[in-house]
Design an enzyme around this catalytic site. Sequence first.
Site, PDB file in Angstrom:
ATOM      1  N   GLU A 156       0.817  -1.207   0.000  1.00 52.19           N
ATOM      2  CA  GLU A 156       0.000   0.000   0.000  1.00 52.19           C
ATOM      3  C   GLU A 156       0.852   1.259   0.000  1.00 52.19           C
ATOM      4  OE1 GLU A 156      -3.010  -0.102  -0.611  1.00 52.19           O
ATOM      5  OE2 GLU A 156      -3.585  -2.163  -0.147  1.00 52.19           O
ATOM      6  N   ARG A 204     -18.247  -0.964   4.193  1.00 52.67           N
ATOM      7  CA  ARG A 204     -19.214  -1.679   3.346  1.00 52.67           C
ATOM      8  C   ARG A 204     -19.997  -2.688   4.171  1.00 52.67           C
ATOM      9  NH1 ARG A 204     -18.777  -6.426   0.886  1.00 52.67           N
ATOM     10  NH2 ARG A 204     -16.588  -6.629   1.497  1.00 52.67           N
ATOM     11  N   CYS A 257      -8.674  -1.888   7.614  1.00 51.66           N
ATOM     12  CA  CYS A 257      -7.250  -1.889   7.251  1.00 51.66           C
ATOM     13  C   CYS A 257      -6.745  -0.479   6.975  1.00 51.66           C
ATOM     14  CB  CYS A 257      -7.000  -2.781   6.034  1.00 51.66           C
ATOM     15  SG  CYS A 257      -7.083  -4.524   6.461  1.00 51.66           S
ATOM     16  N   HIS A 290      -1.515  -5.546   1.897  1.00 51.92           N
ATOM     17  CA  HIS A 290      -2.715  -6.372   1.766  1.00 51.92           C
ATOM     18  C   HIS A 290      -2.337  -7.685   1.068  1.00 51.92           C
ATOM     19  CE1 HIS A 290      -6.099  -3.327   2.478  1.00 51.92           C
ATOM     20  NE2 HIS A 290      -6.481  -4.423   3.111  1.00 51.92           N
TER      21      HIS A 290
HETATM   22  N1  PCA Z   1      -8.877  -6.875   6.039  1.00 48.84           N
HETATM   23  C1  PCA Z   1      -9.857  -5.822   6.222  1.00 48.84           C
HETATM   24  C2  PCA Z   1      -9.844  -5.518   7.695  1.00 48.84           C
HETATM   25  C3  PCA Z   1      -9.148  -6.666   8.346  1.00 48.84           C
HETATM   26  C4  PCA Z   1      -8.509  -7.398   7.235  1.00 48.84           C
HETATM   27  O1  PCA Z   1      -7.729  -8.346   7.354  1.00 48.84           O
HETATM   28  C5  PCA Z   1      -9.617  -4.617   5.319  1.00 48.84           C
HETATM   29  O2  PCA Z   1      -9.035  -4.774   4.233  1.00 48.84           O
HETATM   30  O3  PCA Z   1     -10.011  -3.498   5.657  1.00 48.84           O
END
Ligand code: PCA
Length: 213
Positions: A80, A90, A143, A165
């Site tokens: 990111e 959402r 996140c 991510h």
């Molecule tokens: N993914 C979510 C929140 C916790 C996770 O592992 C997100 O992408 O916001």
Amino acid sequence: MKAILLTGFEPFGEEEINPSLEIAKALDGRETDKYKIYARELPCVFGEAVDQLRLAIQEVKPDLILCVGQAGGRPDLSIERIAINVDDARIPDNKGNQPIDEPIIVEGPVAYWSSLPIKAIVKHLRDAGLPASVSQTAGTYVCNHVFYGLMHEIRHSSIRGGFIHIPFLPEQIQTRTHMASLSLDEMVRGIEIAIQVSVDVEQDLLLEGGQTQ
Ligand code: PCA
């Protein structure tokens, strides 16, 4: 010896497992001559996740912080670039909160950049045969909330921080086989490489990592 704080999230939504937590567990305590990893679990709850992160920072006193979260459906390790100052959920979080268009920090800046060498991380991951790319958005759920909270927390310090991510694990896509997944071994290897590169590379590389859409 540098202290690395690595966080993963508890499962959320319809999932029973969160690959980010499995990675954190797998890497907890891992040590090289340059760093040691301290892993912590964060709740998938707005507000509380950042509170827990703050406590972990006080406890571990890290030089570098890498937060990891699941982005089911994404095909690769997405490094990111930026955290934005908005919560827009959402689906409700694990405590039923569903903030919509609320600032994370009232009066906070619109966004914070990752302070990890994101281009160098992508390059090293690809060199190691792993799928990786720069991501221009961490979404607007927990996140991004944690990523923004992290960067706000460390804004006046020398601690480096960022967010990655990751895709689903193979066992999460058994009934949705059109979706991408990576094995736990590959993801653990990828996160270890990302940490290694973040420790080694002070100045990020000038490599193309943009998108046209
Ligand atoms: N993914 C979510 C929140 C916790 C996770 O592992 C997100 O992408 O916001």
